[in-house]
Scaffold this motif. Structure first.
Motif, PDB file in Angstrom:
ATOM      1  N   SER A  97       0.818  -1.210   0.000  1.00  0.00           N
ATOM      2  CA  SER A  97       0.000   0.000   0.000  1.00  0.00           C
ATOM      3  C   SER A  97       0.856   1.266   0.000  1.00  0.00           C
ATOM      4  O   SER A  97       1.918   1.303   0.596  1.00  0.00           O
ATOM      5  CB  SER A  97      -0.900   0.003   1.234  1.00  0.00           C
ATOM      6  OG  SER A  97      -1.511   1.260   1.396  1.00  0.00           O
ATOM      7  N   SER A 149      -6.060   5.819   3.456  1.00  0.00           N
ATOM      8  CA  SER A 149      -6.898   4.753   2.903  1.00  0.00           C
ATOM      9  C   SER A 149      -8.373   5.023   3.200  1.00  0.00           C
ATOM     10  O   SER A 149      -9.259   4.544   2.510  1.00  0.00           O
ATOM     11  CB  SER A 149      -6.479   3.396   3.463  1.00  0.00           C
ATOM     12  OG  SER A 149      -6.778   3.302   4.836  1.00  0.00           O
ATOM     13  N   SER A 151      -9.094  -9.698  -0.977  1.00  0.00           N
ATOM     14  CA  SER A 151      -9.325  -8.610  -1.926  1.00  0.00           C
ATOM     15  C   SER A 151      -9.616  -9.131  -3.327  1.00  0.00           C
ATOM     16  O   SER A 151      -9.067 -10.146  -3.751  1.00  0.00           O
ATOM     17  CB  SER A 151      -8.087  -7.714  -1.974  1.00  0.00           C
ATOM     18  OG  SER A 151      -8.172  -6.816  -3.058  1.00  0.00           O
ATOM     19  N   ASP A 160      -9.188  -6.930  -5.878  1.00  0.00           N
ATOM     20  CA  ASP A 160      -8.544  -5.935  -6.723  1.00  0.00           C
ATOM     21  C   ASP A 160      -7.465  -6.589  -7.576  1.00  0.00           C
ATOM     22  O   ASP A 160      -6.730  -7.448  -7.097  1.00  0.00           O
ATOM     23  CB  ASP A 160      -7.896  -4.838  -5.875  1.00  0.00           C
ATOM     24  CG  ASP A 160      -8.919  -4.061  -5.063  1.00  0.00           C
ATOM     25  OD1 ASP A 160      -9.974  -3.742  -5.624  1.00  0.00           O
ATOM     26  OD2 ASP A 160      -8.645  -3.775  -3.890  1.00  0.00           O
ATOM     27  N   LYS A 163      -3.845  -6.322  -6.059  1.00  0.00           N
ATOM     28  CA  LYS A 163      -3.602  -7.188  -4.914  1.00  0.00           C
ATOM     29  C   LYS A 163      -3.602  -8.654  -5.334  1.00  0.00           C
ATOM     30  O   LYS A 163      -2.832  -9.460  -4.808  1.00  0.00           O
ATOM     31  CB  LYS A 163      -4.664  -6.958  -3.838  1.00  0.00           C
ATOM     32  CG  LYS A 163      -4.475  -5.630  -3.123  1.00  0.00           C
ATOM     33  CD  LYS A 163      -5.118  -5.683  -1.755  1.00  0.00           C
ATOM     34  CE  LYS A 163      -4.672  -4.508  -0.904  1.00  0.00           C
ATOM     35  NZ  LYS A 163      -5.370  -4.518   0.400  1.00  0.00           N
ATOM     36  N   SER A 191      -6.988  -1.233  -6.695  1.00  0.00           N
ATOM     37  CA  SER A 191      -7.278  -0.691  -5.367  1.00  0.00           C
ATOM     38  C   SER A 191      -6.990   0.801  -5.322  1.00  0.00           C
ATOM     39  O   SER A 191      -7.533   1.532  -4.503  1.00  0.00           O
ATOM     40  CB  SER A 191      -6.463  -1.422  -4.300  1.00  0.00           C
ATOM     41  OG  SER A 191      -5.094  -1.123  -4.417  1.00  0.00           O
ATOM     42  N   LYS A 192      -6.130   1.263  -6.181  1.00  0.00           N
ATOM     43  CA  LYS A 192      -5.754   2.684  -6.257  1.00  0.00           C
ATOM     44  C   LYS A 192      -5.709   3.081  -7.720  1.00  0.00           C
ATOM     45  O   LYS A 192      -5.672   2.219  -8.584  1.00  0.00           O
ATOM     46  CB  LYS A 192      -4.324   2.885  -5.703  1.00  0.00           C
ATOM     47  CG  LYS A 192      -4.190   2.650  -4.244  1.00  0.00           C
ATOM     48  CD  LYS A 192      -4.775   3.784  -3.446  1.00  0.00           C
ATOM     49  CE  LYS A 192      -5.445   3.223  -2.210  1.00  0.00           C
ATOM     50  NZ  LYS A 192      -6.060   4.248  -1.386  1.00  0.00           N
ATOM     51  N   HIS A 204      -7.651   4.387  -9.835  1.00  0.00           N
ATOM     52  CA  HIS A 204      -8.677   3.897 -10.725  1.00  0.00           C
ATOM     53  C   HIS A 204      -8.899   4.872 -11.888  1.00  0.00           C
ATOM     54  O   HIS A 204      -9.005   4.474 -13.035  1.00  0.00           O
ATOM     55  CB  HIS A 204      -9.978   3.626  -9.976  1.00  0.00           C
ATOM     56  CG  HIS A 204     -10.881   2.738 -10.777  1.00  0.00           C
ATOM     57  ND1 HIS A 204     -10.668   1.389 -10.885  1.00  0.00           N
ATOM     58  CD2 HIS A 204     -11.973   3.009 -11.539  1.00  0.00           C
ATOM     59  CE1 HIS A 204     -11.586   0.867 -11.688  1.00  0.00           C
ATOM     60  NE2 HIS A 204     -12.390   1.834 -12.081  1.00  0.00           N
ATOM     61  N   SER A 219      -7.942  -2.156   9.657  1.00  0.00           N
ATOM     62  CA  SER A 219      -9.086  -1.685   8.886  1.00  0.00           C
ATOM     63  C   SER A 219     -10.338  -1.562   9.747  1.00  0.00           C
ATOM     64  O   SER A 219     -10.559  -2.348  10.660  1.00  0.00           O
ATOM     65  CB  SER A 219      -9.362  -2.665   7.748  1.00  0.00           C
ATOM     66  OG  SER A 219     -10.597  -2.380   7.134  1.00  0.00           O
ATOM     67  N   SER A 246     -15.376  -2.281   2.355  1.00  0.00           N
ATOM     68  CA  SER A 246     -14.184  -1.832   1.634  1.00  0.00           C
ATOM     69  C   SER A 246     -14.469  -1.738   0.144  1.00  0.00           C
ATOM     70  O   SER A 246     -13.818  -1.006  -0.586  1.00  0.00           O
ATOM     71  CB  SER A 246     -13.013  -2.781   1.904  1.00  0.00           C
ATOM     72  OG  SER A 246     -13.231  -4.028   1.306  1.00  0.00           O
ATOM     73  N   LYS A 247     -15.448  -2.490  -0.334  1.00  0.00           N
ATOM     74  CA  LYS A 247     -15.823  -2.508  -1.746  1.00  0.00           C
ATOM     75  C   LYS A 247     -17.330  -2.484  -1.840  1.00  0.00           C
ATOM     76  O   LYS A 247     -18.006  -2.755  -0.874  1.00  0.00           O
ATOM     77  CB  LYS A 247     -15.372  -3.823  -2.415  1.00  0.00           C
ATOM     78  CG  LYS A 247     -13.911  -3.992  -2.521  1.00  0.00           C
ATOM     79  CD  LYS A 247     -13.334  -3.175  -3.647  1.00  0.00           C
ATOM     80  CE  LYS A 247     -11.977  -2.639  -3.197  1.00  0.00           C
ATOM     81  NZ  LYS A 247     -11.398  -1.736  -4.167  1.00  0.00           N
TER      82      LYS A 247
END
Lengths: 158, 158, 158
Positions: free
Chosen positions: A12, A78, B12, B14, B17, B78-79, B81, C12, C78-79
């Motif tokens: 991350s 985040s 995840s 993503d 990930k 995840s980032k 986008h 998280s 988270s999603k």
């Protein structure tokens, strides 16, 4: 150093996760563990120099370079982003409460002999070159990570 | 195979990930580790077949089915986008630089005898049925995960 | 209890990740592992009481208090957030399918003697006080975490 080992995959590039990772890493090192941090994907952003470094890049690599944050002071959170307000509040409250900044934690990690390892495959994918990253890093791939983590007491993916 | 073990909880869904998870999994297997990947929650999306499979579902399960991406080529990042631009750039740059795609890594994992295990409780929650997932999977719950991970040298949550 | 150990850093504050963490924690404990969960950063939100508790706070700490969700029933996903629809669907489908809620899993964890440890440094940064968190917690810093995790068979960062 002790014979306990900590490894972290820092995937991350979020400020909060980077802080958590470096607090665990420096805490481990302070308690005598050998520590290695592997920076992959967005985690590489943490290691970028603040200034743009003139290197030759393809058009795509340049674009990634512009889109990705450059160093600890540019990272977002985040969660709780709130249009940039969250990161500002987080930095302000940490300063007020005398919690180490990410810049200070990185320096502390280096002083405590935490190995900071940039993942060469991620550098290739994101078009990041050695000149663009801070000094004192090692460079390696997944095989090095597996060897270290196989001997690790604490292995985390952040 | 060696006597070292790697387990990954792939929570995840993503793309980035998932790539990191499969690179660590296949890297571990290539170095002789026994590897098991447990796919829970959004991680199940990675294992979905590209085509819709006609199965009977409740209204709620159908809705989850529509909302969730179907297989590696539909996953987001995840980032970064950027309205879909990020994933396109990532796939393009990885292709150009000859990095294995997620599809190829899944195939490689299966060739290297990495156990791909779908979490049955997550399947129940998200209303995903076996017919909708790729071939060659195992199915298990948290108890199997704990047994494997208790004996693991590297245990990661991705 | 057995001699295997599980530790989780719960960083998280997302409902889905919290569920995954507590399922692994309670599953570990049910299989005889000793389990410790360390709640840092947004993970502290999971432990907040539902009701506002009257404590003295600085302006900045109050603001964090307002911005952060209070307890399991206020957490997002988270999603698949879909403007709040995702969490509602997730809670509804889990209820219909008789999967334990996060509230129930927290209670189960406490019954199974899972140690729930709030990170004191994170509490300081986010301005969260003991009175605002649920009963039955322990309070500790990174050194306690490293000691526990050094002896852990399964160490995860969620």
């Amino acid at each position: 150093m002790g014979d306990k080992k900590t490894t972290l995959v820092v995937f991350s590039g979020d400020l909060d996760k980077a802080l958590a990772g470096f607090i665990i890493a420096t805490g481990s090192a302070a308690m005598g563990n050998q520590v290695a941090m592997f920076f992959t994907f967005w985690g590489l952003n943490i290691l970028r120099k603040k200034q743009a470094v003139p290197v030759k890049k393809s058009w795509m690599d340049k674009m990634f370079g512009w889109m990705l944050p450059r160093g600890p002071q540019k990272l977002g959170l985040s969660k709780l982003h709130f249009g940039g307000l969250g990161p500002i509040m987080m930095r302000a409250t940490m300063k007020k409460k005398n919690v180490a900044t990410l810049d200070e934690l990185i320096q502390l990690a280096q002083e405590l002999d935490v190995k900071l390892i940039a993942c060469t495959m991620s550098m290739e994918v994101l078009g990041i070159q050695k000149e663009e990253l801070i000094d004192g890093l090692e460079y390696a791939g997944v095989a090095t990570y597996i060897s270290e983590a196989n001997a690790g007491n604490i292995n985390l993916f952040v």
